[in-house]
Design an enzyme around this catalytic site. Structure first.
Site, PDB file in Angstrom:
ATOM      1  N   TYR A 174       0.870  -1.183   0.000  1.00 51.93           N
ATOM      2  CA  TYR A 174       0.000   0.000   0.000  1.00 51.93           C
ATOM      3  C   TYR A 174       0.901   1.224   0.000  1.00 51.93           C
ATOM      4  O   TYR A 174       1.850   1.301   0.781  1.00 51.93           O
ATOM      5  CB  TYR A 174      -0.881  -0.013   1.248  1.00 51.93           C
ATOM      6  CG  TYR A 174      -1.776   1.201   1.407  1.00 51.93           C
ATOM      7  CD1 TYR A 174      -2.867   1.407   0.563  1.00 51.93           C
ATOM      8  CD2 TYR A 174      -1.546   2.138   2.417  1.00 51.93           C
ATOM      9  CE1 TYR A 174      -3.701   2.516   0.725  1.00 51.93           C
ATOM     10  CE2 TYR A 174      -2.376   3.247   2.582  1.00 51.93           C
ATOM     11  CZ  TYR A 174      -3.446   3.431   1.728  1.00 51.93           C
ATOM     12  OH  TYR A 174      -4.269   4.528   1.891  1.00 51.93           O
TER      13      TYR A 174
ATOM     14  N   ASP B 181       9.416   2.699  -0.257  1.00 53.76           N
ATOM     15  CA  ASP B 181       8.400   3.354   0.560  1.00 53.76           C
ATOM     16  C   ASP B 181       8.639   2.910   2.003  1.00 53.76           C
ATOM     17  O   ASP B 181       8.244   1.823   2.416  1.00 53.76           O
ATOM     18  CB  ASP B 181       7.002   2.957   0.072  1.00 53.76           C
ATOM     19  CG  ASP B 181       5.906   3.680   0.849  1.00 53.76           C
ATOM     20  OD1 ASP B 181       6.230   4.327   1.877  1.00 53.76           O
ATOM     21  OD2 ASP B 181       4.736   3.579   0.451  1.00 53.76           O
TER      22      ASP B 181
ATOM     23  N   LYS C 241       4.806   8.686   9.271  1.00 53.99           N
ATOM     24  CA  LYS C 241       4.639   8.143  10.630  1.00 53.99           C
ATOM     25  C   LYS C 241       5.647   8.694  11.645  1.00 53.99           C
ATOM     26  O   LYS C 241       5.452   9.772  12.176  1.00 53.99           O
ATOM     27  CB  LYS C 241       4.718   6.610  10.583  1.00 53.99           C
ATOM     28  CG  LYS C 241       3.868   6.019   9.444  1.00 53.99           C
ATOM     29  CD  LYS C 241       2.821   5.084   9.874  1.00 53.99           C
ATOM     30  CE  LYS C 241       2.091   4.502   8.682  1.00 53.99           C
ATOM     31  NZ  LYS C 241       0.711   4.239   8.873  1.00 53.99           N
TER      32      LYS C 241
END
Ligand code: PMP
Length: 423
Positions: free
Chosen positions: A144, A239, A267
């Site tokens: 994702y 990523d 994050k």
């Protein structure tokens, strides 16, 4: 367990907020639950509006490696607040955080801050296309990369719970330049490069996929991606929105010794505030406006409060042995956890301070394997853990996280609850 206030809050939210939530997995539909409304979080403890307390193993999807509301991060935030919270003009905390990131992730020679992982990836992909003057993006099933239209193809995370492999509202043409291949399948990548090398702008990968649950990269899979992209002048984009500053100070790239051309972070680097980044080789980043022709911008990008919280977080992680200590704790926990699932038809994947329990006996090495998992059983497991006051990530297709704030007692409680799960 008392849930009245959460239910009331949900009823009220649904009247004004689509689906009652601002991100779909929070609705807890895939585990047949109604959402919890949280009023505060400290360390590893979430307190909901009914005053139930839960030991948190989701940690805002991996953000809080130090635990929630760490006093030092809070102090840095408080110090920043009275100076104003956004200028739309450059400020010193932006360079401070960029310098820290560059020190620990040196492949990010130049950085640009944005507000979410979605934006970071979307911008990195645009830049890769602008740099290579090619259109095709290769991703992997179950990975994702945020919810940009062209990346919602065989995506993991919340998308994995949809009936189809992608989202409605994305015109076919928008994904025409995205190819999704099975993770850990070197032959599939090689054969695509053989056929279409001249079209491939970039290969984007979560170096340790976490959005289909934790899946470990096999042997030299990542190295293979590095070699192929270099050979054919495509870019390799890691990523590291989840793995950055979690799998080591330098992220997965430092752990595995593979240097991508571009990296995305999110994050942890925002210290609990909306901040993310993309960056990489200076010659590629030079194409970004105002230096070059690839446009990218953001009103709140590089927000001084978020930058201050992020910088303080990273300074704390850079103290000696931070990751070693966290992983020592995790290794012991994983070993006890493996024992506790024996004979239960559950397998576990874990690395660093990330882990997933899969409700299947299959060895999990790709999204196809993950799909074999019994999601009804997972749903019963989620409820069982919740009734033991443990909040795990609420989907089979997600990852659980440990923080330095988890105590021995909490970890033992987790193990005990798993042992007692018999459905
Ligand atoms: N990439 C990865 C690897 C992610 O895990 C996520 C979110 N979990 C994103 C991108 C998107 O980040 P955001 O939710 O901040 O848009």
């Amino acid at each position: 367990m008392k849930r009245e206030n959460s239910l009331k809050a949900y009823e009220e939210a649904v009247r004004y907020i689509a689906g009652g939530v601002n991100s779909p997995v929070r609705a807890l539909r895939s585990v047949n639950e109604s959402p919890l409304f949280i009023k505060k979080a400290h360390g590893t403890v979430l307190t909901d509006v009914d005053d139930n307390r839960f030991s948190d193993f989701c940690l805002s999807w991996g953000v809080f490696i130090l635990g929630h509301a760490h006093p030092q991060v809070e102090k840095a935030t408080r110090k920043a607040l009275p100076n104003g919270t956004s200028y739309g003009i450059p400020s010193l905390p932006e360079t401070e955080l960029a310098k820290l990131i560059n020190r620990y992730v040196p492949s990010m020679e130049k950085i640009r801050f944005v507000n979410s992982g979605t934006e970071a990836v979307m911008s990195a992909v645009r830049l890769a296309r602008g740099f290579t003057k090619r259109d095709l993006i290769v991703k992997f099933d179950g990975c994702y990369h945020g919810h940009a239209d062209h990346l919602l193809v065989s995506a993991g995370s919340g998308v994995a719970n949809l009936a189809c492999s992608s989202s409605a509202g994305v015109p076919e043409g928008f994904t025409a330049y995205t190819v999704s291949l099975p993770f850990n399948n070197k032959e599939a990548v090689e054969s695509l490069f053989r056929e279409r090398a001249g079209e491939i702008a970039a290969v984007i990968v979560e170096p340790v996929p976490a959005n289909m649950g934790v899946v470990l990269p096999e042997n030299d899979f990542l190295l293979h991606l590095r070699k192929l992209t270099s050979r054919y002048q495509s870019l390799l984009v890691f990523d590291e929105v989840i793995t950055g500053f979690r799998l080591s100070l330098g992220g997965a790239q430092s752990r595995f010794g593979i240097i991508p051309d571009l990296t995305t972070l999110g994050k942890i680097i925002g210290g609990g505030f909306p901040a993310a980044a993309f960056g990489g080789r200076a010659d590629i980043m030079a194409l970004l406006a105002p230096d070059g022709p690839v446009y990218q911008a953001g009103t709140l990008s590089g927000n001084p409060v978020a930058m201050s919280a992020g910088a303080e977080t990273i300074r704390m992680l850079s103290s000696e042995d931070f990751h070693t200590n966290l992983e020592q704790k995790a290794t012991l926990f994983f070993s006890e956890l493996s024992d506790s699932i024996a004979g239960k038809g559950i397998t576990m994947n874990g690395i660093g301070s990330m882990f997933t329990l899969f409700f299947t006996e299959e060895v999990i090495r790709s999204f196809d394997d993950v799909k074999q998992a019994n999601t009804d059983r997972f749903s019963r497991f989620f409820k069982h853990m919740l009734s033991n006051h443990i909040y795990i990530s609420p989907s089979q297709f997600e990852t659980n996280f440990l923080s330095v704030a988890h105590t021995e007692k909490e970890l033992m409680k987790f193990i005990k609850a798993v042992k007692n799960f018999s459905e």
